[in-house]
Write a protein that holds these residues in place. Sequence first.
Motif, mmCIF file in Angstrom:
data_model
loop_
_atom_site.group_PDB
_atom_site.id
_atom_site.type_symbol
_atom_site.label_atom_id
_atom_site.label_comp_id
_atom_site.label_asym_id
_atom_site.label_seq_id
_atom_site.Cartn_x
_atom_site.Cartn_y
_atom_site.Cartn_z
ATOM 1 N N GLY A 278 0.849 -1.196 -0.476
ATOM 2 C CA GLY A 278 0.066 -0.066 -0.242
ATOM 3 C C GLY A 278 0.337 1.422 -0.135
ATOM 4 O O GLY A 278 1.617 0.923 0.202
ATOM 5 N N PRO A 279 0.104 2.621 -0.093
ATOM 6 C CA PRO A 279 0.946 3.333 -0.503
ATOM 7 C C PRO A 279 1.573 4.191 0.720
ATOM 8 O O PRO A 279 3.089 4.462 1.458
ATOM 9 C CB PRO A 279 0.002 4.719 -1.070
ATOM 10 N N ALA A 280 1.335 3.736 1.902
ATOM 11 C CA ALA A 280 1.350 4.424 3.157
ATOM 12 C C ALA A 280 2.932 4.397 3.504
ATOM 13 O O ALA A 280 3.486 3.807 4.265
ATOM 14 C CB ALA A 280 0.470 4.713 4.055
ATOM 15 N N TYR A 281 2.476 2.767 3.684
ATOM 16 C CA TYR A 281 3.363 2.000 4.602
ATOM 17 C C TYR A 281 4.665 1.396 3.467
ATOM 18 O O TYR A 281 5.556 1.063 3.404
ATOM 19 C CB TYR A 281 3.328 0.588 4.947
ATOM 20 N N GLY A 282 3.955 1.123 2.223
ATOM 21 C CA GLY A 282 5.199 0.848 1.544
ATOM 22 C C GLY A 282 6.256 2.253 0.860
ATOM 23 O O GLY A 282 7.378 2.135 0.997
ATOM 24 N N THR A 283 5.643 3.069 1.083
ATOM 25 C CA THR A 283 6.431 5.088 1.233
ATOM 26 C C THR A 283 7.778 4.442 2.326
ATOM 27 O O THR A 283 8.959 4.793 2.526
ATOM 28 C CB THR A 283 5.362 5.695 1.375
ATOM 29 N N ALA A 284 6.751 3.983 3.579
ATOM 30 C CA ALA A 284 8.521 4.473 5.078
ATOM 31 C C ALA A 284 8.879 2.745 4.649
ATOM 32 O O ALA A 284 10.610 2.827 5.152
ATOM 33 C CB ALA A 284 7.325 4.095 6.086
ATOM 34 N N LEU A 285 8.458 1.578 4.158
ATOM 35 C CA LEU A 285 9.265 0.584 3.710
ATOM 36 C C LEU A 285 10.898 1.061 2.919
ATOM 37 O O LEU A 285 11.376 0.612 2.959
ATOM 38 C CB LEU A 285 8.218 -0.275 3.206
ATOM 39 N N VAL A 286 10.133 1.374 1.932
ATOM 40 C CA VAL A 286 11.187 1.832 0.619
ATOM 41 C C VAL A 286 12.285 3.590 1.373
ATOM 42 O O VAL A 286 13.582 3.213 1.008
ATOM 43 C CB VAL A 286 10.616 2.687 -0.562
ATOM 44 N N SER A 287 11.119 4.081 2.149
ATOM 45 C CA SER A 287 12.676 5.176 3.066
ATOM 46 C C SER A 287 13.195 4.438 3.807
ATOM 47 O O SER A 287 14.947 4.870 3.669
ATOM 48 C CB SER A 287 11.813 6.320 3.582
ATOM 49 N N VAL A 288 13.631 3.710 4.360
ATOM 50 C CA VAL A 288 14.171 2.343 5.748
ATOM 51 C C VAL A 288 14.755 1.753 4.330
ATOM 52 O O VAL A 288 15.833 1.939 4.625
ATOM 53 C CB VAL A 288 13.028 1.260 6.580
ATOM 54 N N SER A 289 14.445 1.338 3.127
ATOM 55 C CA SER A 289 15.208 0.174 2.401
ATOM 56 C C SER A 289 16.665 1.616 1.994
ATOM 57 O O SER A 289 16.813 0.751 2.089
ATOM 58 C CB SER A 289 14.416 -0.306 1.815
ATOM 59 N N SER A 290 15.582 2.017 1.046
ATOM 60 C CA SER A 290 16.866 2.960 0.982
ATOM 61 C C SER A 290 17.510 3.557 1.408
ATOM 62 O O SER A 290 19.460 3.514 0.239
ATOM 63 C CB SER A 290 16.045 4.259 0.147
ATOM 64 N N THR A 291 18.194 3.667 2.740
ATOM 65 C CA THR A 291 18.496 4.390 3.378
ATOM 66 C C THR A 291 19.815 3.353 3.415
ATOM 67 O O THR A 291 20.511 3.195 4.150
ATOM 68 C CB THR A 291 18.092 5.258 4.261
ATOM 69 N N ALA A 292 19.281 2.219 4.572
ATOM 70 C CA ALA A 292 20.203 0.905 4.457
ATOM 71 C C ALA A 292 20.993 0.760 3.556
ATOM 72 O O ALA A 292 21.814 0.434 4.072
ATOM 73 C CB ALA A 292 19.062 -0.197 4.807
ATOM 74 N N ALA A 293 20.524 0.587 2.438
ATOM 75 C CA ALA A 293 20.726 -0.037 1.188
ATOM 76 C C ALA A 293 22.032 1.232 0.190
ATOM 77 O O ALA A 293 23.062 0.946 0.409
ATOM 78 C CB ALA A 293 19.624 0.292 0.192
ATOM 79 N N ALA A 294 21.994 2.480 0.895
ATOM 80 C CA ALA A 294 22.926 3.345 0.312
ATOM 81 C C ALA A 294 24.041 3.722 1.569
ATOM 82 O O ALA A 294 25.243 3.474 1.231
ATOM 83 C CB ALA A 294 22.156 5.135 0.967
ATOM 84 N N ALA A 295 23.592 3.017 3.156
ATOM 85 C CA ALA A 295 24.359 3.124 3.754
ATOM 86 C C ALA A 295 25.504 1.284 3.999
ATOM 87 O O ALA A 295 27.130 1.836 3.722
ATOM 88 C CB ALA A 295 24.384 2.609 5.267
ATOM 89 N N ALA A 296 24.864 0.544 2.649
ATOM 90 C CA ALA A 296 26.038 0.174 2.610
ATOM 91 C C ALA A 296 26.554 -0.249 1.343
ATOM 92 O O ALA A 296 27.795 -0.783 1.474
ATOM 93 C CB ALA A 296 24.566 -1.852 2.158
ATOM 94 N N SER A 297 26.185 0.616 0.447
ATOM 95 C CA SER A 297 26.728 0.599 -0.296
ATOM 96 C C SER A 297 27.743 1.523 -0.422
ATOM 97 O O SER A 297 29.112 1.653 -0.865
ATOM 98 C CB SER A 297 26.127 1.002 -1.792
ATOM 99 N N PHE A 298 27.650 2.145 0.868
ATOM 100 C CA PHE A 298 28.674 3.700 1.068
ATOM 101 C C PHE A 298 30.269 2.400 1.786
ATOM 102 O O PHE A 298 31.038 2.546 1.705
ATOM 103 C CB PHE A 298 28.605 4.304 2.090
ATOM 104 N N LEU A 299 29.491 1.595 3.169
ATOM 105 C CA LEU A 299 30.076 1.096 3.494
ATOM 106 C C LEU A 299 31.304 0.199 2.893
ATOM 107 O O LEU A 299 32.202 -0.237 2.763
ATOM 108 C CB LEU A 299 29.797 0.086 4.606
ATOM 109 N N ILE A 300 30.356 -0.451 1.372
ATOM 110 C CA ILE A 300 31.225 -1.750 0.754
ATOM 111 C C ILE A 300 32.260 -0.561 -0.449
ATOM 112 O O ILE A 300 33.249 -0.918 -0.951
ATOM 113 C CB ILE A 300 30.358 -2.137 -0.080
ATOM 114 N N SER A 301 31.631 0.379 -0.337
ATOM 115 C CA SER A 301 32.796 1.506 -1.704
ATOM 116 C C SER A 301 34.072 1.987 -0.165
ATOM 117 O O SER A 301 34.697 1.821 -0.786
ATOM 118 C CB SER A 301 32.655 2.843 -2.260
ATOM 119 N N ARG A 302 33.499 2.403 0.390
ATOM 120 C CA ARG A 302 34.482 2.650 1.943
ATOM 121 C C ARG A 302 35.779 1.734 2.444
ATOM 122 O O ARG A 302 37.209 2.516 2.194
ATOM 123 C CB ARG A 302 33.938 2.987 2.640
ATOM 124 N N TYR A 303 35.294 0.228 2.553
ATOM 125 C CA TYR A 303 35.863 -0.418 2.846
ATOM 126 C C TYR A 303 37.017 -1.704 2.046
ATOM 127 O O TYR A 303 37.745 -2.438 2.391
ATOM 128 C CB TYR A 303 35.766 -0.843 4.398
#
Length: 137
Positions: free
Chosen positions: A90-115
Amino acid sequence: DGSSDISDPTTPSSRPRIASLAAIGIPVAGLVTVAVMQAGSPGELLENAKDFIAAAGDAGPAYFVLAYIIATVALLPASVLTLAAGYLYGPAYGTALVSVSSTAAAAASFLISRYAARPVVEGYMTKYPKFVLIQKA
């Protein structure tokens, strides 16, 4: 003397990092390929995902977050997963889930590139004196 503190990706100390990246990346790419091939079409893949998430119960969002992180790190388009989240949750829960997911994915990408990837990139940079000077600055 022209030496630098930038590591060479061909040195024995860098090889385990390259091997660990390959050990993670190759199976993930294989799993994604198998999932897409077995689904037959994007619509079938989405329906299979919906059935899997429904069967997972309360763990479904955690699986979605994990899949989003893996897909983003594997350079797959996140827009497809973003739309799928809206469809599946659904739109509300899906948006919240994508917000958390995309932030975690960006953090994972940063950590992989950094280390994990940094020594490899630094090794390639040694071939270009201007990049070595920038690194030392």
